[in-house]
Design a protein around this motif. Structure first.
Motif, PDB file in Angstrom:
ATOM      1  N   HIS A 328       0.844  -1.190   0.000  1.00 52.52           N
ATOM      2  CA  HIS A 328       0.000   0.000   0.000  1.00 52.52           C
ATOM      3  C   HIS A 328       0.879   1.240   0.000  1.00 52.52           C
ATOM      4  O   HIS A 328       1.974   1.229   0.532  1.00 52.52           O
ATOM      5  CB  HIS A 328      -0.890   0.003   1.250  1.00 52.52           C
ATOM      6  N   THR A 329       0.387   2.297  -0.617  1.00 50.54           N
ATOM      7  CA  THR A 329       1.130   3.544  -0.609  1.00 50.54           C
ATOM      8  C   THR A 329       0.203   4.646  -0.135  1.00 50.54           C
ATOM      9  O   THR A 329      -1.012   4.545  -0.273  1.00 50.54           O
ATOM     10  CB  THR A 329       1.609   3.913  -2.017  1.00 50.54           C
ATOM     11  N   ALA A 330       0.798   5.703   0.413  1.00 48.58           N
ATOM     12  CA  ALA A 330      -0.040   6.787   0.917  1.00 48.58           C
ATOM     13  C   ALA A 330      -0.241   7.869  -0.128  1.00 48.58           C
ATOM     14  O   ALA A 330      -1.301   8.457  -0.227  1.00 48.58           O
ATOM     15  CB  ALA A 330       0.588   7.376   2.174  1.00 48.58           C
ATOM     16  N   ARG A 331       0.805   8.155  -0.911  1.00 47.91           N
ATOM     17  CA  ARG A 331       0.713   9.333  -1.759  1.00 47.91           C
ATOM     18  C   ARG A 331       0.833   9.024  -3.243  1.00 47.91           C
ATOM     19  O   ARG A 331       0.241   9.687  -4.066  1.00 47.91           O
ATOM     20  CB  ARG A 331       1.822  10.320  -1.368  1.00 47.91           C
ATOM     21  N   LYS A 332       1.632   8.019  -3.560  1.00 51.73           N
ATOM     22  CA  LYS A 332       1.924   7.759  -4.958  1.00 51.73           C
ATOM     23  C   LYS A 332       1.005   6.643  -5.436  1.00 51.73           C
ATOM     24  O   LYS A 332       1.113   5.520  -4.987  1.00 51.73           O
ATOM     25  CB  LYS A 332       3.398   7.354  -5.039  1.00 51.73           C
ATOM     26  N   MET A 333       0.077   6.957  -6.332  1.00 47.74           N
ATOM     27  CA  MET A 333      -0.954   5.992  -6.684  1.00 47.74           C
ATOM     28  C   MET A 333      -0.659   5.190  -7.941  1.00 47.74           C
ATOM     29  O   MET A 333      -1.354   4.228  -8.249  1.00 47.74           O
ATOM     30  CB  MET A 333      -2.296   6.710  -6.833  1.00 47.74           C
ATOM     31  N   GLY A 334       0.349   5.602  -8.703  1.00 46.28           N
ATOM     32  CA  GLY A 334       0.675   4.843  -9.900  1.00 46.28           C
ATOM     33  C   GLY A 334       2.067   5.182 -10.361  1.00 46.28           C
ATOM     34  O   GLY A 334       2.663   6.159  -9.905  1.00 46.28           O
ATOM     35  N   HIS A 335       2.611   4.336 -11.230  1.00 44.87           N
ATOM     36  CA  HIS A 335       3.953   4.598 -11.744  1.00 44.87           C
ATOM     37  C   HIS A 335       4.102   3.926 -13.096  1.00 44.87           C
ATOM     38  O   HIS A 335       3.604   2.830 -13.302  1.00 44.87           O
ATOM     39  CB  HIS A 335       4.996   4.062 -10.765  1.00 44.87           C
ATOM     40  N   TYR A 336       4.774   4.605 -14.014  1.00 46.34           N
ATOM     41  CA  TYR A 336       5.081   3.986 -15.296  1.00 46.34           C
ATOM     42  C   TYR A 336       6.590   3.806 -15.411  1.00 46.34           C
ATOM     43  O   TYR A 336       7.349   4.751 -15.233  1.00 46.34           O
ATOM     44  CB  TYR A 336       4.572   4.852 -16.463  1.00 46.34           C
ATOM     45  N   GLN A 337       7.023   2.553 -15.666  1.00 39.44           N
ATOM     46  CA  GLN A 337       8.441   2.291 -15.850  1.00 39.44           C
ATOM     47  C   GLN A 337       8.705   2.139 -17.337  1.00 39.44           C
ATOM     48  O   GLN A 337       8.316   1.121 -17.919  1.00 39.44           O
ATOM     49  CB  GLN A 337       8.842   0.975 -15.197  1.00 39.44           C
ATOM     50  N   PRO A 338       9.377   3.117 -17.949  1.00 40.22           N
ATOM     51  CA  PRO A 338       9.593   3.047 -19.403  1.00 40.22           C
ATOM     52  C   PRO A 338      10.414   1.814 -19.815  1.00 40.22           C
ATOM     53  O   PRO A 338      10.087   1.158 -20.794  1.00 40.22           O
ATOM     54  CB  PRO A 338      10.364   4.330 -19.723  1.00 40.22           C
ATOM     55  N   HIS A 339      11.450   1.481 -19.035  1.00 42.59           N
ATOM     56  CA  HIS A 339      12.331   0.383 -19.456  1.00 42.59           C
ATOM     57  C   HIS A 339      11.586  -0.939 -19.523  1.00 42.59           C
ATOM     58  O   HIS A 339      11.792  -1.740 -20.415  1.00 42.59           O
ATOM     59  CB  HIS A 339      13.523   0.264 -18.507  1.00 42.59           C
ATOM     60  N   ALA A 340      10.728  -1.153 -18.543  1.00 43.72           N
ATOM     61  CA  ALA A 340      10.012  -2.423 -18.492  1.00 43.72           C
ATOM     62  C   ALA A 340       8.631  -2.309 -19.143  1.00 43.72           C
ATOM     63  O   ALA A 340       7.901  -3.290 -19.204  1.00 43.72           O
ATOM     64  CB  ALA A 340       9.877  -2.867 -17.040  1.00 43.72           C
ATOM     65  N   ASP A 341       8.298  -1.121 -19.668  1.00 37.71           N
ATOM     66  CA  ASP A 341       6.975  -0.848 -20.211  1.00 37.71           C
ATOM     67  C   ASP A 341       5.884  -1.397 -19.275  1.00 37.71           C
ATOM     68  O   ASP A 341       5.049  -2.199 -19.675  1.00 37.71           O
ATOM     69  CB  ASP A 341       6.836  -1.434 -21.622  1.00 37.71           C
ATOM     70  N   THR A 342       5.957  -0.969 -18.037  1.00 33.89           N
ATOM     71  CA  THR A 342       5.035  -1.492 -17.026  1.00 33.89           C
ATOM     72  C   THR A 342       4.303  -0.347 -16.321  1.00 33.89           C
ATOM     73  O   THR A 342       4.932   0.614 -15.892  1.00 33.89           O
ATOM     74  CB  THR A 342       5.817  -2.301 -15.962  1.00 33.89           C
ATOM     75  N   VAL A 343       2.985  -0.485 -16.248  1.00 32.66           N
ATOM     76  CA  VAL A 343       2.206   0.426 -15.422  1.00 32.66           C
ATOM     77  C   VAL A 343       1.922  -0.283 -14.106  1.00 32.66           C
ATOM     78  O   VAL A 343       1.397  -1.402 -14.100  1.00 32.66           O
ATOM     79  CB  VAL A 343       0.868   0.827 -16.090  1.00 32.66           C
ATOM     80  N   MET A 344       2.339   0.358 -13.019  1.00 33.23           N
ATOM     81  CA  MET A 344       2.065  -0.212 -11.715  1.00 33.23           C
ATOM     82  C   MET A 344       1.050   0.683 -11.011  1.00 33.23           C
ATOM     83  O   MET A 344       1.207   1.895 -10.973  1.00 33.23           O
ATOM     84  CB  MET A 344       3.366  -0.275 -10.920  1.00 33.23           C
ATOM     85  N   ILE A 345      -0.001   0.089 -10.499  1.00 35.05           N
ATOM     86  CA  ILE A 345      -1.026   0.861  -9.800  1.00 35.05           C
ATOM     87  C   ILE A 345      -1.009   0.458  -8.331  1.00 35.05           C
ATOM     88  O   ILE A 345      -0.849  -0.724  -8.008  1.00 35.05           O
ATOM     89  CB  ILE A 345      -2.434   0.584 -10.401  1.00 35.05           C
ATOM     90  N   SER A 346      -1.130   1.440  -7.466  1.00 40.18           N
ATOM     91  CA  SER A 346      -1.055   1.165  -6.034  1.00 40.18           C
ATOM     92  C   SER A 346      -2.203   0.265  -5.568  1.00 40.18           C
ATOM     93  O   SER A 346      -3.367   0.506  -5.882  1.00 40.18           O
ATOM     94  CB  SER A 346      -1.085   2.459  -5.231  1.00 40.18           C
ATOM     95  N   LEU A 347      -1.829  -0.713  -4.782  1.00 37.28           N
ATOM     96  CA  LEU A 347      -2.789  -1.634  -4.185  1.00 37.28           C
ATOM     97  C   LEU A 347      -3.856  -0.884  -3.379  1.00 37.28           C
ATOM     98  O   LEU A 347      -4.980  -1.373  -3.206  1.00 37.28           O
ATOM     99  CB  LEU A 347      -2.001  -2.582  -3.267  1.00 37.28           C
ATOM    100  N   THR A 348      -3.493   0.303  -2.911  1.00 37.59           N
ATOM    101  CA  THR A 348      -4.432   1.126  -2.141  1.00 37.59           C
ATOM    102  C   THR A 348      -5.717   1.401  -2.918  1.00 37.59           C
ATOM    103  O   THR A 348      -6.786   1.564  -2.322  1.00 37.59           O
ATOM    104  CB  THR A 348      -3.743   2.465  -1.777  1.00 37.59           C
ATOM    105  N   LEU A 349      -5.627   1.448  -4.257  1.00 43.72           N
ATOM    106  CA  LEU A 349      -6.812   1.760  -5.057  1.00 43.72           C
ATOM    107  C   LEU A 349      -7.684   0.534  -5.320  1.00 43.72           C
ATOM    108  O   LEU A 349      -8.781   0.654  -5.853  1.00 43.72           O
ATOM    109  CB  LEU A 349      -6.394   2.383  -6.395  1.00 43.72           C
ATOM    110  N   ASP A 350      -7.169  -0.644  -4.973  1.00 48.63           N
ATOM    111  CA  ASP A 350      -7.967  -1.853  -5.173  1.00 48.63           C
ATOM    112  C   ASP A 350      -8.920  -2.000  -3.985  1.00 48.63           C
ATOM    113  O   ASP A 350      -8.778  -2.896  -3.156  1.00 48.63           O
ATOM    114  CB  ASP A 350      -7.043  -3.070  -5.302  1.00 48.63           C
TER     115      ASP A 350
END
Ligand SMILES: [Zn+2]
Length: 414
Positions: A328-350
């Motif tokens: 879980h994260t408090a402030r950062k709700m998502g992240h895009y990693q260009p190298h891995a072409d991966t969108v990571m969404i915070s478990l907090t939003l699930d």
């Protein structure tokens, strides 16, 4: 009537809340129960001593006490962590020399930045000493990875300090990141060379007799200043890499001069900014277990992606790898990693309490990163460009989504 103040209750409740959110590892359940019970007993004991009830405590303490008191200790959310190979237990793999390797790299970085003939930005990445440093960082990150693979694990299985050391090495093995790192340190040096600072350091007897070290590193500390008779060290978070001149100035003021409340809060505010958190999220993602978990409890990321892609990108975005974060994260709700072409969404939003338009907005934001990439100007990398911000504001419920996340973040950190 007495005003009773009991320290540590609010902090204990906050810690408990964080642990509950992530689930408690089976082997820590007893400790958790004991520490909650101990806090409750202690509060009641102190209140009794002053012939008062907990309801007479300051409201934050009373709420914290109530929160702990109403926990159902018999039904805690237990996480079967050690048994799950995707979430290796931290500390399972050990690598001896990662910390000295980082210390050596910090020394070399300091040498490069202080001896560079001109401090002009950007620092040339093809200088022989910079190229050698890059090779050193890359090969050591590779070796650490190989050791983990041989142990059938990922760097997520390292003890926290080694894991952060590995993440820092891996992060700086990207030439763009290393260039931004060096350019930022050069900017620190340039600022310190200005008359105000030379005079300031002279007055405080911090010049000449002292060697000034400035390090950016990855740890849980935002910044720390230490002085001995011979050296002055400012160690700040890697999140400050690429920080604008006014933040660098504020950080120096906050660290080198007493008082400075305004500078301190400016530094604090920057550490909450997207640019800072973007770097931390990128570093953090470097030791995520290789887990591709798309279907959550409430949302399926594949469905979210398809919807957002169809509605706002005319279906033109190629599907990146999609994954929930493992924590879980408090402030950062998502992240895009260009190298891995991966969108990571915070478990907090699930979470049933997170509306679909909010998770769609986070997906929209990350897909904009995928679509728009980053812009490098004078060695500084920008991902939230004016073009990006304009596109972001085209999201139909932009204000509402931003406000919702701000409220959610306050609820989690407050
Ligand atoms: Zn962003």
């Amino acid at each position: 009537m007495h005003t009773i103040k009991i320290t540590g209750v609010v902090a204990a409740a906050k810690r408990a809340r964080e642990k509950l959110q992530g689930g408690i590892a089976a082997e820590h359940v007893d400790d958790f129960r004991r520490s909650v019970t101990r806090t409750i007993t202690e509060v009641e004991r102190i209140c009794a001593e002053y012939k008062a009830t907990p309801a007479q405590l300051p409201s934050a303490s009373y709420q914290a006490y109530q929160f702990l008191k109403t926990l159902d200790l018999a039904k805690l959310p237990v996480r079967a962590e050690a048994a799950d190979p995707a979430k290796p237990e931290a500390g399972r793999v050990r690598i001896k020399n990662l910390l000295p390797i980082c210390a050596w790299a910090q020394g070399e970085i300091n040498r490069i930045v202080t001896t560079a003939p001109s401090l002009a930005l950007p620092v040339a990445i093809d200088r022989p000493d910079v190229a050698a440093l890059l090779e050193f960082l890359t090969s050591n990150a590779d070796i650490a990875e190989k050791i983990c693979v041989n142990a059938k694990a990922t760097p997520a299985a390292l003890p926290i300090q080694s894991r952060q050391a590995y993440q820092w090495l891996r992060y700086l093995s990207d030439p763009d990141n290393l260039a931004a790192h060096l350019a930022t340190l050069a900017a620190f040096r340039q600022t310190l060379a200005e008359p105000f600072w030379t005079e300031h350091l002279r007055v405080r007897n911090m010049h000449n007799a002292h060697t000034v070290y400035i390090d950016l590193c990855y740890s849980n500390v935002l910044y720390r200043f230490t002085a001995t008779t011979k050296t002055i060290t400012l160690r700040a978070s890697e999140g400050f890499s690429g920080a604008p001149p006014e933040v660098i100035e504020a950080l120096l003021r906050a660290a080198f001069t007493p008082g400075q409340t305004a500078a301190k809060s400016e530094v604090q505010a920057y550490s909450d900014s997207d640019d800072f958190l973007e770097i931390i999220a990128e570093i953090e993602s470097l030791a995520e277990p290789p887990l591709q978990q798309q279907r959550g409890q409430h949302y399926d990321l594949n469905v979210v992606f398809d919807r957002v892609n169809a509605l706002y990108f005319r279906g033109l975005v190629e599907r990146p790898r999609l994954t929930w974060s493992t924590m879980h994260t408090a402030r950062k709700m998502g992240h895009y990693q260009p190298h891995a072409d991966t969108v990571m969404i915070s478990l907090t939003l699930d979470d049933a309490r997170a509306p679909a338009f909010v998770i769609d907005f986070v997906m929209y934001h990350e897909l904009l990163h995928k679509q728009l990439g980053t812009q490098t100007v004078n060695g500084r990398r920008y991902s939230h460009t004016p073009t990006f911000r304009a596109a972001e504001r085209r999201y139909p419920r932009y204000q509402e989504a931003v406000a919702f996340m701000a409220a959610m973040s306050r609820a989690r950190t407050g």
